[in-house]
Design an enzyme around this catalytic site. Structure first.
Site, short mmCIF file in Angstrom:
data_model
loop_
_atom_site.label_atom_id
_atom_site.label_comp_id
_atom_site.label_asym_id
_atom_site.label_seq_id
_atom_site.Cartn_x
_atom_site.Cartn_y
_atom_site.Cartn_z
N GLY A 127 0.84 -1.19 0.00
CA GLY A 127 0.00 0.00 0.00
C GLY A 127 0.87 1.23 0.00
O GLY A 127 2.01 1.18 0.48
N GLN B 208 3.08 9.96 1.20
CA GLN B 208 4.39 9.28 1.22
C GLN B 208 5.24 9.62 0.00
O GLN B 208 6.44 9.33 -0.01
CB GLN B 208 4.20 7.76 1.29
CG GLN B 208 3.57 7.28 2.59
CD GLN B 208 3.45 5.77 2.60
OE1 GLN B 208 2.47 5.22 2.11
NE2 GLN B 208 4.45 5.10 3.15
N CYS C 207 6.36 -0.05 7.22
CA CYS C 207 5.93 1.09 6.40
C CYS C 207 7.10 1.52 5.53
O CYS C 207 8.23 1.61 6.02
CB CYS C 207 5.50 2.23 7.32
SG CYS C 207 5.00 3.72 6.46
N LEU C 208 6.84 1.79 4.26
CA LEU C 208 7.93 2.21 3.36
C LEU C 208 8.54 3.54 3.82
O LEU C 208 9.69 3.83 3.48
CB LEU C 208 7.40 2.35 1.92
CG LEU C 208 6.97 1.05 1.23
CD1 LEU C 208 6.41 1.34 -0.16
CD2 LEU C 208 8.13 0.07 1.13
N HIS D 249 -4.08 1.32 7.76
CA HIS D 249 -2.74 1.89 7.83
C HIS D 249 -2.62 3.08 6.85
O HIS D 249 -2.12 4.15 7.20
CB HIS D 249 -1.71 0.79 7.50
CG HIS D 249 -0.28 1.25 7.40
ND1 HIS D 249 0.71 0.78 8.24
CD2 HIS D 249 0.33 2.11 6.56
CE1 HIS D 249 1.86 1.36 7.92
NE2 HIS D 249 1.66 2.16 6.89
N GLU D 250 -3.09 2.87 5.61
CA GLU D 250 -2.94 3.91 4.58
C GLU D 250 -3.84 5.13 4.85
O GLU D 250 -3.44 6.26 4.62
CB GLU D 250 -3.23 3.34 3.19
CG GLU D 250 -2.31 2.20 2.75
CD GLU D 250 -0.82 2.51 2.88
OE1 GLU D 250 -0.43 3.69 2.79
OE2 GLU D 250 -0.05 1.56 3.11
N HIS E 86 -2.32 7.46 7.17
CA HIS E 86 -1.35 8.37 6.54
C HIS E 86 -2.03 9.66 6.08
O HIS E 86 -1.42 10.73 6.12
CB HIS E 86 -0.71 7.70 5.30
CG HIS E 86 0.49 6.86 5.60
ND1 HIS E 86 1.63 7.36 6.18
CD2 HIS E 86 0.73 5.54 5.39
CE1 HIS E 86 2.53 6.38 6.31
NE2 HIS E 86 2.00 5.26 5.85
ZN ZN Z 1 2.87 3.44 5.81
#
Ligand code: ZN
Length: 149
Positions: A47, A52, A90-91, A132-133, A136
Site C-alpha cells: 500500500g 508518502q 511502512c515504506l 494503515h494507509e 497516513h
Molecule cells: Zn505506511
C-alpha cells in the site's frame, strides 16, 4: 519512480485534503496513480498513500492479491468491533516492524478513477492495509499506534 518520503518529515504529519471531481478526472492524477503504483511495486509495498510521495491529497494505492486499486477520498464508514494484532511495517519508516491493533474488517466508501462512488468491505490483510494507509492521510504513522510491551 517517485521518491518515498521517510519519517521524520512534516508532510507525513499533515492532514491531506480531498480531491475535487475535476482533479479526479485529470491526466495529472492518472499519471500520479501510475507512478505511485510503480513505486509501490518496485519497493515491494502492499500500500502507498499520496503523502508518502510528497502529495498531501487523499489518495491511496493498494496492491491486493488480484489487482491494484486506487482509492480516492476514502472513508471508513463501518468497522468491526473485533480487533487483532499483527506486525506492520511502512515504506516511510524502513526497517521498523511493530505490532499494531486494527479492526478485523472495515467497510470503505471511496471514489474510483471515473469519480464514481464505490463501497468495499475488506477483511484481514486488506482491512489492515487500508486502515494503515488511511491513517497516513490524517498524519498518523503506525509507530504512533504500536503496542507497547
Ligand atoms: Zn505506511
Amino acid at each position: 519512480m517517485l521518491k518515498i518520503i521517510t519519517h521524520p518529515n512534516s508532510i507525513l504529519r499533515q492532514t491531506a485534503r480531498e480531491l475535487t471531481s475535476e482533479e479526479i478526472l485529470s491526466q495529472k492524477i492518472k499519471k500520479l496513480i501510475e507512478e505511485m503504483t510503480e513505486t509501490m511495486l518496485k519497493n515491494n509495498g502492499i500500500g502507498l498513500a499520496a503523502p508518502q510521495v510528497g502529495q498531501s491529497i487523499r489518495l491511496i494505492a493498494i496492491n491486493s492479491e488480484k489487482e491494484i486499486i486506487a482509492f480516492i477520498n476514502p472513508k471508513i464508514i463501518k468497522k468491526s468491533w473485533r480487533k487483532n494484532i499483527e506486525e506492520e511495517g511502512c515504506l516511510s519508516i524502513p526497517g521498523v516492524f511493530l505490532p499494531v491493533k486494527r479492526h478485523n474488517s472495515v467497510t470503505m466508501e471511496f471514489l474510483n478513477l471515473a469519480g464514481e462512488k464505490q463501497i468495499l468491505k475488506a477483511k484481514n490483510l486488506l482491512a489492515r492495509v487500508l486502515q494503515h494507509e488511511i491513517d497516513h492521510l490524517d498524519g498518523i504513522l503506525f509507530i504512533d499506534k504500536a503496542e507497547k510491551n
